[in-house]
Design a protein around this motif. Structure first.
Motif, mmCIF file in Angstrom:
data_model
loop_
_atom_site.group_PDB
_atom_site.id
_atom_site.type_symbol
_atom_site.label_atom_id
_atom_site.label_comp_id
_atom_site.label_asym_id
_atom_site.label_seq_id
_atom_site.Cartn_x
_atom_site.Cartn_y
_atom_site.Cartn_z
ATOM 1 N N UNK A 307 0.829 -1.206 0.000
ATOM 2 C CA UNK A 307 0.000 0.000 0.000
ATOM 3 C C UNK A 307 0.866 1.259 0.000
ATOM 4 N N UNK A 308 0.443 2.298 -0.714
ATOM 5 C CA UNK A 308 1.114 3.586 -0.527
ATOM 6 C C UNK A 308 0.608 4.110 0.816
ATOM 7 N N UNK A 309 1.395 4.994 1.453
ATOM 8 C CA UNK A 309 0.919 5.426 2.764
ATOM 9 C C UNK A 309 -0.321 6.294 2.639
ATOM 10 N N UNK A 310 -0.508 7.020 1.489
ATOM 11 C CA UNK A 310 -1.755 7.815 1.365
ATOM 12 C C UNK A 310 -2.971 6.890 1.286
ATOM 13 N N UNK A 311 -2.847 5.757 0.582
ATOM 14 C CA UNK A 311 -3.980 4.814 0.466
ATOM 15 C C UNK A 311 -4.297 4.188 1.807
ATOM 16 N N UNK A 312 -3.235 3.796 2.509
ATOM 17 C CA UNK A 312 -3.435 3.141 3.802
ATOM 18 C C UNK A 312 -4.081 4.106 4.799
ATOM 19 N N UNK A 313 -3.587 5.346 4.816
ATOM 20 C CA UNK A 313 -4.167 6.333 5.741
ATOM 21 C C UNK A 313 -5.606 6.671 5.353
ATOM 22 N N UNK A 314 -5.866 6.749 4.038
ATOM 23 C CA UNK A 314 -7.228 7.078 3.579
ATOM 24 C C UNK A 314 -8.208 5.996 4.008
ATOM 25 N N UNK A 315 -7.832 4.718 3.813
ATOM 26 C CA UNK A 315 -8.735 3.630 4.205
ATOM 27 C C UNK A 315 -8.855 3.563 5.731
ATOM 28 N N UNK A 316 -7.731 3.765 6.433
ATOM 29 C CA UNK A 316 -7.777 3.711 7.892
ATOM 30 C C UNK A 316 -8.713 4.790 8.450
ATOM 31 N N UNK A 317 -8.707 5.949 7.790
ATOM 32 C CA UNK A 317 -9.557 7.054 8.231
ATOM 33 C C UNK A 317 -11.046 6.726 8.017
ATOM 34 N N UNK A 318 -11.366 5.971 6.949
ATOM 35 C CA UNK A 318 -12.745 5.511 6.717
ATOM 36 C C UNK A 318 -13.136 4.503 7.808
ATOM 37 N N UNK A 319 -12.194 3.616 8.170
ATOM 38 C CA UNK A 319 -12.465 2.602 9.199
ATOM 39 C C UNK A 319 -12.653 3.264 10.570
ATOM 40 N N UNK A 320 -11.952 4.365 10.773
ATOM 41 C CA UNK A 320 -12.088 5.157 12.000
ATOM 42 C C UNK A 320 -13.511 5.753 12.068
ATOM 43 N N UNK A 321 -13.986 6.262 10.915
ATOM 44 C CA UNK A 321 -15.363 6.788 10.859
ATOM 45 C C UNK A 321 -16.363 5.695 11.225
ATOM 46 N N UNK A 322 -16.102 4.457 10.748
ATOM 47 C CA UNK A 322 -16.991 3.331 11.064
ATOM 48 C C UNK A 322 -17.067 3.124 12.575
ATOM 49 N N UNK A 323 -15.908 3.179 13.243
ATOM 50 C CA UNK A 323 -15.873 2.990 14.700
ATOM 51 C C UNK A 323 -16.694 4.088 15.398
#
Length: 519
Positions: A307-323
């Motif tokens: 993963x590029x770090x921008x992709x990983x951070x972008x998806x992680x931020x969506x998963x954070x919204x889910x929480x």
């Protein structure tokens, strides 16, 4: 004079085994989506700290409240609109809640807008794709506003984590198989049919045949669930007719969830297999105000290094919204043991390594008619698969894993230096796998792909019984260690099972009644 800034984390290197095979057609039209910063980030971080600490007084946000307080700011969206207009790009979709703006234009326009060179690449495993190297640039007024630009490249990002039982297995290998309701009963799931819940499933290709589902549920004597296909970014339910391809993944996920919670609605989000597609599909599921899934199952992933770090951070931020929304995300931890299939040593799979998901590892299960007789780490040796697990190099140790250690297969143990994977486990060996029907063929499937929907179905049953979502479950499960069947035998390569949490099977396989009690 407009100053340009390199977008942090957008660096792409040309992977080994990849070569440039030609230019892209400058007139070809593509869609690219831009992810923007969150409003009131500091306030959101403070809220997340309380959620991560398992603070019971924090109520899940409504999707409306999340959009209003922590979505993209109207002025940030306006800046992207102005940027698009200046480069001849059109705005195809705006989603302030998901903090995303979808732009449409030609390759030539995007190359000029983001100062990138897009070329056609060939890779022995990934095939042909559109790619780039170096960084993406943004102008002054988008600097700090834009967090990720996704879709310029469309290389396949993730792989499904399922394994079909091989037709020829050495005679000494004992083979068993179970239907999903049998596993729900062996794992003592609380009674229930998931009525009133929606389970979201993310798929990066393939499709399902309604005739397979009809036959499968009818043979099990289970009422047929309502399955809705949601197309994301021009994708949709497109079965290929090859059970060994993505159809196997899609059908497996639906059949496991549907057999355990037949009264739940199942929303299947289909997208392209690229980082942009993957992130957009998870985002659409999390922010879906129509189906409102309370739990989402993800059976796809790739080693963190891919993963590029921008992709990983972008998806992680969506998963954070889910929480924050109280949506539970179950993700498969991978089927290639402690290396996750990478040649550079031990790695963990993302998105399972995100601290905002319930990472699901695998076991090898033996049972009599009504009880589990033996359960060990899934590891079918060199030619088979093994439970993905290990220690993240991308994410720090979360609050609820503080003080834990990973036991090494060579003896000894090390305090966790990053997020430990997985959190929990369940039956995953194809030798003790799940009976499913894919593209008309009755087959037995395993893989951690099966464990994510198994846990998702358990959470859906608990949500339905409670009348409210269990939400972000990790802190609660780690505070109640006796709720899982502790797996203490076996290894996944570099890591060994041990008493308590380990980097092969996490806290263990579910005792559904006890899990329900803890949540």
């Amino acid at each position: 004079m407009v100053t340009k800034h390199a977008l942090p984390g957008s660096e792409r290197k040309v992977e080994q085994g990849t070569k440039v095979i030609g230019q892209c057609d400058p007139a070809e039209r593509i869609d690219v989506f831009v992810m923007l910063r969150r409003q009131q980030q500091a306030q959101f971080d403070a809220l997340m700290k309380r959620i991560e600490a398992g603070d019971a007084s924090v109520k899940p946000l409504s999707r409306e409240a999340l959009a209003k307080d922590y979505g993209a700011a109207p002025e940030d969206i306006a800046k992207v609109r102005a940027f698009a207009a200046a480069h001849g790009l059109t705005v195809a979709r705006e989603d302030p809640a998901a903090r995303s703006v979808l732009l449409s234009g030609t390759i030539a326009q995007f190359q000029s807008a983001f100062e990138v060179k897009l070329e056609r690449y060939q890779h022995h495993a990934a095939g042909q794709f559109r790619g780039r190297s170096g960084t993406i640039s943004v102008p002054d007024d988008l600097h700090g506003v834009v967090e990720a630009v996704l879709g310029l490249d469309n290389r396949p990002q993730a792989r499904p984590h399922f394994r079909i039982r091989p037709p020829f297995v050495p005679a000494r290998a004992q083979q068993e198989s179970y239907t999903p309701p049998q596993l729900a009963s062996l794992y003592q799931f609380p009674q229930g049919d998931g009525g009133g819940q929606c389970v979201g499933i993310i798929e990066l290709g393939g499709g399902y045949n309604t005739s397979d589902l009809k036959t499968y549920f009818s043979n099990l004597g289970v009422s047929e669930p309502t399955v809705t296909s949601v197309g994301v970014d021009q994708a949709g339910n497109k079965p290929s007719g090859d059970p060994n391809g993505p159809d196997g993944e899609v059908t497996l996920d639906i059949e496991i969830v549907g057999a355990i919670v037949p009264r739940a609605t199942i929303a299947v989000y289909f997208t392209q297999n690229s980082d942009a597609g993957f992130i957009d599909a998870v985002s659409r599921a999390v922010h879906d105000t129509t189906h409102k899934p309370s739990v989402i199952s993800i059976s796809w992933g790739a080693p963190e290094s891919v993963w590029t770090s921008q992709s990983m951070q972008a998806l992680n931020s969506v998963l954070q919204s889910a929480a924050a929304l109280g949506v539970t995300i179950c993700a498969a931890s991978g089927d290639s043991g402690s290396s996750d299939g990478s040649s550079g040593g031990d790695e963990v799979d993302f998105p399972a390594s995100s601290p905002y998901v319930l990472a699901c590892g695998g076991t090898h299960l033996s049972a009599s008619a009504s009880a589990i007789t033996r359960e060990v780490v899934w590891n079918d040796g060199q030619l088979g698969g093994a439970s993905g697990g290990g220690v993240s190099t991308a994410f720090a140790v979360p609050a609820w894993q503080q003080g834990l250690s990973a036991t090494s297969a060579s003896g000894g143990s090390q305090p966790l230096r990053g997020r430990g994977v997985p959190d929990v486990a369940g039956d995953a060996s194809p030798l003790t796998g799940y009976e499913v029907l894919v593209d008309g063929a009755q087959t037995v499937v395993g893989g951690t792909s099966a464990v994510a929907p198994l846990w998702a179905a358990l959470i859906a049953r608990i949500n339905a019984a409670k009348g409210q979502p269990a939400g972000f479950v990790n802190p609660k499960l780690y505070k109640a260690p006796g709720v899982c069947n502790d797996i203490t035998q076996g290894n996944n390569g570099s890591f060994a099972a041990s008493k308590g949490w380990d980097a092969c099977t996490g806290l263990g396989s579910p005792n559904g009644e006890k899990v329900a009690g803890a949540l």
